[in-house]
Design a protein around this motif. Structure first.
Motif, PDB file in Angstrom:
ATOM      1  N   PHE A 529       8.283  41.365  34.667  1.00  0.00           N
ATOM      2  CA  PHE A 529       9.348  40.407  34.967  1.00  0.00           C
ATOM      3  C   PHE A 529      10.058  39.999  33.675  1.00  0.00           C
ATOM      4  CE2 PHE A 529       5.428  37.986  34.376  1.00  0.00           C
ATOM      5  CZ  PHE A 529       5.805  36.980  33.489  1.00  0.00           C
ATOM      6  N   THR A 530      11.302  39.526  33.826  1.00  0.00           N
ATOM      7  CA  THR A 530      12.066  39.041  32.683  1.00  0.00           C
ATOM      8  C   THR A 530      11.847  37.548  32.528  1.00  0.00           C
ATOM      9  OG1 THR A 530      14.279  38.737  31.743  1.00  0.00           O
ATOM     10  CG2 THR A 530      14.108  38.746  34.157  1.00  0.00           C
ATOM     11  N   LEU A 531      11.825  37.088  31.272  1.00  0.00           N
ATOM     12  CA  LEU A 531      11.650  35.673  30.999  1.00  0.00           C
ATOM     13  C   LEU A 531      12.975  34.914  31.068  1.00  0.00           C
ATOM     14  CD1 LEU A 531       9.131  35.930  28.019  1.00  0.00           C
ATOM     15  CD2 LEU A 531       8.621  35.163  30.337  1.00  0.00           C
ATOM     16  N   GLN A 532      14.084  35.650  31.219  1.00  0.00           N
ATOM     17  CA  GLN A 532      15.394  35.018  31.304  1.00  0.00           C
ATOM     18  C   GLN A 532      15.559  34.357  32.669  1.00  0.00           C
ATOM     19  OE1 GLN A 532      16.438  34.969  27.900  1.00  0.00           O
ATOM     20  NE2 GLN A 532      18.384  34.987  29.001  1.00  0.00           N
ATOM     21  N   PRO A 533      15.913  33.065  32.705  1.00  0.00           N
ATOM     22  CA  PRO A 533      16.128  32.411  34.005  1.00  0.00           C
ATOM     23  C   PRO A 533      17.256  33.077  34.783  1.00  0.00           C
ATOM     24  CG  PRO A 533      15.940  30.780  32.245  1.00  0.00           C
ATOM     25  CD  PRO A 533      16.042  32.118  31.586  1.00  0.00           C
ATOM     26  N   THR A 534      17.120  33.113  36.101  1.00  0.00           N
ATOM     27  CA  THR A 534      18.157  33.666  36.961  1.00  0.00           C
ATOM     28  C   THR A 534      19.260  32.627  37.138  1.00  0.00           C
ATOM     29  OG1 THR A 534      16.974  32.847  38.888  1.00  0.00           O
ATOM     30  CG2 THR A 534      16.519  35.099  38.224  1.00  0.00           C
TER      31      THR A 534
END
Length: 754
Positions: A529-534
């Motif tokens: 998963f990406t740590l960047q908020p959606t």
């Protein structure tokens, strides 16, 4: 005088609640529900309206506001007692006030108080909650808008000080419902138990759609929606940014993560379901089980459907396991003093007693039979599987859940809510605390397929040593917010909530790894998963995570030896910080600009919750009592009722099967096929005996003509195929060929599993 077109109660008093409109927004498998309730005071004096209503037990109520004219009052979450005091003070001084509180006994019941409405005044109340949509047997996501609140049965010995329950009149509330779905996956279809307008897609990819409930719908039963995606088992991870106003390091200030996993077990492990276990079936036999499953002309009685389901379960059990059946109401009884070995004799004895089961045991007291079951010693190497069927609700829901949780390491609990109004807090709570699975049977649902899906889960090998590990960049830490995962089922969603602390200047990727043992075989599932908020999701995930933590703390508070006061303080702090409801907080809103002198006592009107439901008085403990034997529909029939002949051909066939899995060649079996005994006997393959011929014919008939009901007879067929293989018959291929010729079909040996 009340206008004849207005809503009135059974006492001919005006009902201040006039209509309900709901906006449902779905993102993947999370729903946000905004309900608007329109109130009007049509009387000549100031009014207080009290409305007790159901919500899903797992809902996180996160917004409550009131609009009067052009003014909007947004409520705040506060300590419950403080909120009640403020409400009482405001109403007594002539101010308008609004109070929303969760039951202290059951998390699926709420009380809304609308205080001091002036004569002729209108108020619009908005309640918003968010919820995870549950996964069904056919992979649909289910949303239910409950209309019916069944009475909480309270035993007479506990009823002191509990208000009386009285019947409500039929109040034809109107409901408008609009639905918007956005998904990362393609939407296949959306179905409902109520009439819908056509589904309208808003993009070419079919990932964005809207639909409305057909106009004029009367809110007299639960509204169910079933949403189907093309790739429903796709694991996913969503990171949501924290609230800018919340302090860093707090749950609401840091990013929140929601992981959805769908474990897929190795095929070789799943090919052989467990042949051991202790299966205990606990069936509600209270008077309300003598009601119909739904309102259609062909509806079965609930107890009749339960009898058919028990027949199917008993025929599907593996040889050599242990089993018992309990019936409960105001008291309980079991078929056997303790669980017995499953054999032809014990199965037949149980079936005879099942046929005479009636809804004749009074109220709904589930605690005592559960205590008795848990007091029985478990059988070594036979994991205990508890199946609980009930249509009612109990006043001591939390006490029941605590009992199930205390015995979680000695059993798994599978629960079934029958009919509208079955308590979601009780049904989902027992399954959650008992590491099992919950199902709801409503409308025209058949009980059998849902129960057989749960039997498949029960027969799956138990998952042991579950661990969750995180791989994140340096400087980043992940704290689990969800309770520890203690059960996994093939293809069923497992949700994990977590808080992401710290920051990384470089890598923005992470991974979660779930490891467990299945039949001593190590299995690993991993998701990147990406740590960047959606994009902004309105703190939905944070609030669902907070709700998950609050529910865990509420269980911890009731645990023996807990520092209850300290835990309660943590619940209130988190509830206020996140703006979500709990058992110890309430939403309170006061219109301080409105102040009038109230002459005489304030009129109080209790709003009936729905047609067919029972109106309830509501006290500070929210207990409900059946004040007299006439307060609830009870069956006067005794257990000597004659059970009707089985009408379903599949059940007729299943009823003839032996415990070992075979069928005998006789006239009853031939009749299921639409043949005479002579016709079936004369076509028998010469080299096989009658039981092998009969069993092969039964399998051919099931696969050829009843494939649409395979989920119901799958275990019956597996037992039959296993028995045929154990006989090592000669000329089996010829037997299948002759069977196809007799029944007029073409089914292969491979399809039959023999």
């Amino acid at each position: 005088m009340v206008n004849c077109c207005d809503l009135v109660s059974e006492k001919n008093e005006p009902v201040p609640l006039k209509s309900i409109s709901v906006e449902l927004q779905v993102r993947d498998h999370v729903a946000s529900v905004s309900s608007c309730l329109q109130y009007v005071n049509e009387e000549e004096r100031p009014l207080e309206a009290v409305f007790v209503f159901p919500l899903p037990a797992d809902a996180a109520v996160c917004h409550f506001s009131a609009r009067i004219g052009e003014q909007e009052i947004v409520a705040e979450v506060q300590d419950k007692q403080s909120a009640r005091d403020q409400y009482d003070d405001a109403v007594s001084s002539g101010q308008q006030a609004f109070l929303l509180e969760e039951s202290e006994e059951s998390s699926d019941v709420f009380k809304l108080s609308v205080g001091c409405l002036s004569p002729g005044q209108k108020a619009s109340i908005t309640i918003v909650y968010i919820i995870e949509l549950s996964v069904q047997a056919d992979d649909a996501l289910r949303f239910c808008l409950p209309a019916v609140l069944n009475p909480r049965y309270t035993p007479a010995v506990s009823a002191a000080g509990v208000p009386e329950v009285s019947s409500a009149s039929v109040i034809p509330y109107t409901l408008s419902l609009s639905v918007e779905v956005r998904s990362s996956d393609r939407i296949s279809k959306l179905e409902s138990s109520c009439p819908l307008d056509p589904l309208e897609f808003l993009d070419a990819q079919h990932t964005h759609a809207t639909v409305n409930l057909t106009a004029g719908h009367r809110f007299d039963k639960d509204v169910e929606l079933f949403l189907y995606y093309e790739n429903s088992h796709q694991p996913s991870a969503v990171v949501e940014a924290g609230a800018s106003a919340a302090p860093s390091g707090s749950l609401m200030g840091d990013p929140a993560l929601m992981i959805s996993l769908y474990p897929e077990f190795p095929a070789d492990v799943m090919s052989s379901l467990a042949s051991r276990g202790e299966f205990i079936f606990v069936v509600d036999r209270s008077g309300s089980m003598d009601c119909k499953m739904h309102h259609g002309n062909d509806a079965q009685m609930r107890i009749e459907s339960a009898r058919d389901t028990l027949l199917l379960l008993l025929k599907s059990l593996p040889m050599g396991c242990y089993f018992n059946i309990y019936g409960f109401g105001s008291h309980f009884e079991s078929f056997f003093p303790q669980s017995v070995v499953y054999s032809e004799d014990t199965m037949e004895e149980a079936l005879k007693r099942v046929k005479s089961m009636s809804a004749d045991m009074g109220g709904t007291e589930i605690l005592q039979p559960l205590k008795h079951i848990y007091s029985q010693p478990c059988y070594p190497d036979h994991p205990r599987q508890l199946f609980i069927f009930t249509d009612g609700e109990v006043w001591n829901t939390k006490e029941v859940l605590d009992l199930v949780k205390r015995h979680v390491y000695s059993h798994r609990c599978f629960s079934f809510g029958i009919g509208e109004g079955a308590s979601t807090a009780l049904i989902t709570g027992m399954a959650r605390e008992g590491s099992g699975h919950a199902q709801f049977i409503t409308g025209t649902d058949r009980m059998q397929p849902k129960v057989m899906q749960s039997l498949r889960f029960a027969l799956q090998p138990a998952v042991d040593n579950i661990s969750v590990d995180w791989t994140v960049p340096e400087g980043v830490k992940v704290d689990m917010l969800s309770s520890s995962i203690n059960t996994l089922f093939q293809g069923q969603r497992a949700l994990i909530y977590a808080q992401i602390k710290g920051q990384s200047s470089g890598k923005k990727e992470g991974a979660v790894t779930v490891k467990y043992k299945l039949k001593d075989q190590p299995v690993t599932n991993q998701l990147q998963f990406t740590l960047q908020p959606t994009e902004d999701t309105g703190l939905t995930i944070h609030r669902l995570a907070a709700r998950s933590v609050i529910r865990s703390l509420e269980l911890e508070e009731r645990a023996e030896g807990a520092d209850a006061e300290n835990v309660r303080k943590r619940i209130v702090e988190l509830s206020v910080q996140a703006g979500v409801s709990s058992a110890h907080t309430a939403f309170i809103g006061i219109n301080k600009d409105h102040n009038q002198t109230v002459k005489g006592p304030l009129l109080q009107r209790r709003v009936p919750v729905a047609p067919m439901a029972l109106q309830m008085d509501f006290d500070s403990t929210m207990h409900y009592s059946m004040a007299s034997s006439n307060s609830m529909i009870e069956s006067d029939d005794e257990s000597d009722q004659k059970a009707e002949p089985l009408k379903d051909p599949v059940l007729q066939l299943v009823s003839l099967q032996k415990a070992t899995g075979c069928w005998e060649l006789n006239a009853s079996l031939a009749a299921v096929f639409g043949k005479t005994e002579d016709e079936v006997t004369n076509q028998k393959t010469a080299q096989v005996d009658g039981s092998v011929w009969a069993t092969v014919l039964a399998l051919i008939w099931l696969y050829a003509f009843k494939s649409d009901q395979q989920v119901e007879w799958q275990f019956v067929a597996m037992k039959a195929a296993s028995w045929v293989r154990s006989q090592k018959p000669d000329s089996l291929s010829q037997c299948v060929c002759d069977g196809n010729a007799l029944l007029g079909c073409q089914v292969t040996e491979d399809m039959l599993g023999i």
